[in-house]
Design an enzyme around this catalytic site. Sequence first.
Site, PDB file in Angstrom:
ATOM      1  N   GLU A  79       0.848  -1.188   0.000  1.00 23.80           N
ATOM      2  CA  GLU A  79       0.000   0.000   0.000  1.00 23.80           C
ATOM      3  C   GLU A  79       0.885   1.239   0.000  1.00 23.80           C
ATOM      4  OE1 GLU A  79      -2.000   0.938   3.813  1.00 23.80           O
ATOM      5  OE2 GLU A  79      -1.401  -1.068   4.403  1.00 23.80           O
ATOM      6  N   CYS A 111      -3.492  -3.589   4.515  1.00 21.10           N
ATOM      7  CA  CYS A 111      -2.620  -4.676   5.009  1.00 21.10           C
ATOM      8  C   CYS A 111      -3.089  -6.060   4.583  1.00 21.10           C
ATOM      9  CB  CYS A 111      -2.510  -4.606   6.527  1.00 21.10           C
ATOM     10  SG  CYS A 111      -1.785  -3.081   7.084  1.00 21.10           S
ATOM     11  N   HIS A 233      -2.340 -10.139  12.061  1.00 22.47           N
ATOM     12  CA  HIS A 233      -1.778  -8.905  11.503  1.00 22.47           C
ATOM     13  C   HIS A 233      -1.442  -8.032  12.709  1.00 22.47           C
ATOM     14  CE1 HIS A 233      -1.171  -5.076   9.788  1.00 22.47           C
ATOM     15  NE2 HIS A 233      -2.297  -4.572  10.260  1.00 22.47           N
TER      16      HIS A 233
HETATM   17  P1  HMG Z   1      -3.398   6.515  21.403  1.00 20.04           P
HETATM   18  O1  HMG Z   1      -4.567   7.444  21.554  1.00 20.04           O
HETATM   19  O2  HMG Z   1      -2.060   7.120  21.225  1.00 20.04           O
HETATM   20  O3  HMG Z   1      -3.223   5.554  22.632  1.00 20.04           O
HETATM   21  O4  HMG Z   1      -3.741   5.561  20.183  1.00 20.04           O
HETATM   22  P2  HMG Z   1      -4.254   5.077  23.776  1.00 20.04           P
HETATM   23  O5  HMG Z   1      -4.592   6.220  24.648  1.00 20.04           O
HETATM   24  O6  HMG Z   1      -5.379   4.311  23.138  1.00 20.04           O
HETATM   25  O7  HMG Z   1      -3.282   4.106  24.567  1.00 20.04           O
HETATM   26  C1  HMG Z   1      -2.794   2.963  23.973  1.00 20.04           C
HETATM   27  C2  HMG Z   1      -2.650   1.906  25.070  1.00 20.04           C
HETATM   28  O8  HMG Z   1      -1.592   2.304  25.954  1.00 20.04           O
HETATM   29  C3  HMG Z   1      -3.897   1.744  25.951  1.00 20.04           C
HETATM   30  O9  HMG Z   1      -4.005   0.374  26.240  1.00 20.04           O
HETATM   31  C4  HMG Z   1      -3.531   2.515  27.215  1.00 20.04           C
HETATM   32  O10 HMG Z   1      -4.212   2.095  28.363  1.00 20.04           O
HETATM   33  C5  HMG Z   1      -2.054   2.191  27.300  1.00 20.04           C
HETATM   34  P3  HMG Z   1      -5.384  -0.417  25.908  1.00 20.04           P
HETATM   35  O11 HMG Z   1      -6.417   0.173  26.773  1.00 20.04           O
HETATM   36  O12 HMG Z   1      -5.664  -0.150  24.430  1.00 20.04           O
HETATM   37  O13 HMG Z   1      -5.078  -1.841  26.162  1.00 20.04           O
HETATM   38  N1  HMG Z   1      -1.264   3.138  28.121  1.00 20.04           N
HETATM   39  C6  HMG Z   1      -0.318   2.724  28.984  1.00 20.04           C
HETATM   40  N2  HMG Z   1       0.107   1.502  29.349  1.00 20.04           N
HETATM   41  C7  HMG Z   1       1.126   1.418  30.267  1.00 20.04           C
HETATM   42  N3  HMG Z   1       1.670   2.519  30.863  1.00 20.04           N
HETATM   43  C8  HMG Z   1       1.256   3.761  30.533  1.00 20.04           C
HETATM   44  C9  HMG Z   1       0.207   3.915  29.555  1.00 20.04           C
HETATM   45  N4  HMG Z   1      -0.414   4.962  29.002  1.00 20.04           N
HETATM   46  C10 HMG Z   1      -1.327   4.465  28.128  1.00 20.04           C
HETATM   47  N5  HMG Z   1       1.818   4.815  31.100  1.00 20.04           N
HETATM   48  C11 HMG Z   1      -3.440   3.917  18.510  1.00 20.04           C
HETATM   49  C12 HMG Z   1      -3.153   4.313  19.949  1.00 20.04           C
HETATM   50  C13 HMG Z   1      -2.924   2.516  18.262  1.00 20.04           C
HETATM   51  C14 HMG Z   1      -4.943   3.976  18.248  1.00 20.04           C
HETATM   52  C15 HMG Z   1      -2.697   4.908  17.566  1.00 20.04           C
HETATM   53  O14 HMG Z   1      -1.311   4.767  17.722  1.00 20.04           O
HETATM   54  C16 HMG Z   1      -3.052   4.760  16.117  1.00 20.04           C
HETATM   55  O15 HMG Z   1      -4.018   5.359  15.638  1.00 20.04           O
HETATM   56  N6  HMG Z   1      -2.297   3.924  15.335  1.00 20.04           N
HETATM   57  C17 HMG Z   1      -2.560   3.665  13.932  1.00 20.04           C
HETATM   58  C18 HMG Z   1      -3.818   2.831  13.697  1.00 20.04           C
HETATM   59  C19 HMG Z   1      -3.676   1.385  14.098  1.00 20.04           C
HETATM   60  O16 HMG Z   1      -2.581   0.861  14.247  1.00 20.04           O
HETATM   61  N7  HMG Z   1      -4.818   0.696  14.216  1.00 20.04           N
HETATM   62  C20 HMG Z   1      -4.829  -0.712  14.517  1.00 20.04           C
HETATM   63  C21 HMG Z   1      -6.027  -1.447  13.917  1.00 20.04           C
HETATM   64  S1  HMG Z   1      -6.242  -1.091  12.185  1.00 20.04           S
HETATM   65  C22 HMG Z   1      -5.018  -2.054  11.377  1.00 20.04           C
HETATM   66  O17 HMG Z   1      -4.447  -2.900  11.965  1.00 20.04           O
HETATM   67  C23 HMG Z   1      -4.718  -1.737   9.962  1.00 20.04           C
HETATM   68  C24 HMG Z   1      -3.436  -0.949   9.724  1.00 20.04           C
HETATM   69  O18 HMG Z   1      -2.306  -1.779   9.852  1.00 20.04           O
HETATM   70  C25 HMG Z   1      -3.481  -0.279   8.352  1.00 20.04           C
HETATM   71  C26 HMG Z   1      -3.715  -1.169   7.126  1.00 20.04           C
HETATM   72  O19 HMG Z   1      -4.535  -2.066   7.087  1.00 20.04           O
HETATM   73  O20 HMG Z   1      -3.083  -0.842   6.115  1.00 20.04           O
HETATM   74  C27 HMG Z   1      -3.271   0.177  10.716  1.00 20.04           C
END
Ligand code: HMG
Length: 392
Positions: A79, A111, A233
């Site tokens: 992609e 992906c 994935h």
């Molecule tokens: P965010 O808002 O930065 O993070 O987004 P958050 O607030 O959701 O925190 C992440 C986790 O860290 C949470 O854990 C928190 O509790 C924890 P969870 O509740 O989810 O289990 N946390 C801590 N843990 C320990 N100590 C601390 C602490 N603070 C917080 N101090 C997000 C995170 C992944 C959403 C963001 O980085 C993002 O948007 N990433 C890109 C999208 C993505 O990867 N999506 C995944 C599903 S879609 C997919 O897989 C397809 C993709 O590969 C694309 C394709 O297909 O081409 C992305």
Amino acid sequence: MKIGIDKIGFYAPHLYVDMNNLAVARNIEPEKFTIGIGQEKMAIAPITQDPVTLAANAAVEIVDDIDKEKIDFVIFGTESGIDNSKSAGVYVHRLLGLNPRARTIELKQACYGATAAIQMAKGHIALNPESRVLVLASDIARYGLNTSGESTQGAGAVAMVMSADPKIMALEDQSSYLTDDVMDFWRPVYSDTAFVDGKFSNEQYILFFQKVWEEYKEKTGFGLADFEAICYHLPYTKMGLKALRTVLEQGTEEDQERLLANYKISTLYNRIVGNIYTGSLYLSLLSLLELKEDLKDGSRIGLFSYGSGAVGEFFTGIMQPNYRAHLHVERHTKVFESRTEVTVPEYEAIFDKTLPVDGSTVELDIHSDPAAICLSGMKDNMRLYINKLNSN
Ligand code: HMG
């Protein structure tokens, strides 16, 4: 006839940033990245590596002279394509010196691309049992500096030779798949970074997993007890765990322990590379195969593929007799051990470096990149590649 993965290769660029340092630079507690997201190191592609070179470097370690003659189909899942017309696979075809009597195409569905490639390869081999297909899964994940997706970037490629009577893994016939038009992650053609609704994408990933898993169980009568491991994935290593946890209660305590322990092993490579988009599932499979030394021949492995937008699929494979003899564990350990750490400012400078878009000529420093195959420059809007092994 058994059809599946005969060889599997991998390449990640030689540079990485430590997630602890990235967190400090972004005023975020490091544990959010290392535990909450589950990432330790993020691979950074220098300007001399693009999706073509990453894929070619992954393939060059597995493609031998017999493959060069027998491969009659090259399918490049990506992609992060570099051209809206010409397939990235055609460059790789030349760089590897493959037989010209071959089809070469590029496939895209976020992906999910490489999984589509694998299923297409399977159909092709079923009709042409003598054929070998080169499946390439290569991407550079870019969300942008200081964005919420930044900690889930990465770069790398997996290459697989698919054939009849495969030496590593035979794919089983049953699979379940699903399409739904959702805007969880996308990248319009005018943007070189992705747009994402992070929370929504997490939800869709889990929903897709649950739906295809339920359908797969209905089709086959299998359950968690039938699996030695399930690979996911992995956009970041916590993501698959979130999905796995939603179905774990369907198994016995023993099933749960086994699947959780093997899940962890299947995430170790991804933890130090980051998201490589369409190659991520296959990097996770490689992590399991190479690092779980007691994985037995005959084990059934589940594979969950998810590509935003979105398409998901659950399918399975059976480990073949003596498959371990056909892995390249030492080579991959070396790829990881010989990497160089960059500081956050250095990473930011690399991220901001771009190729000319006005047709001007640029010559890149390929000597600072240890990879065999590099992007050496641009001229007249054409990318120039070099294979240092044969200066093709
Ligand atoms: P965010 O808002 O930065 O993070 O987004 P958050 O607030 O959701 O925190 C992440 C986790 O860290 C949470 O854990 C928190 O509790 C924890 P969870 O509740 O989810 O289990 N946390 C801590 N843990 C320990 N100590 C601390 C602490 N603070 C917080 N101090 C997000 C995170 C992944 C959403 C963001 O980085 C993002 O948007 N990433 C890109 C999208 C993505 O990867 N999506 C995944 C599903 S879609 C997919 O897989 C397809 C993709 O590969 C694309 C394709 O297909 O081409 C992305």
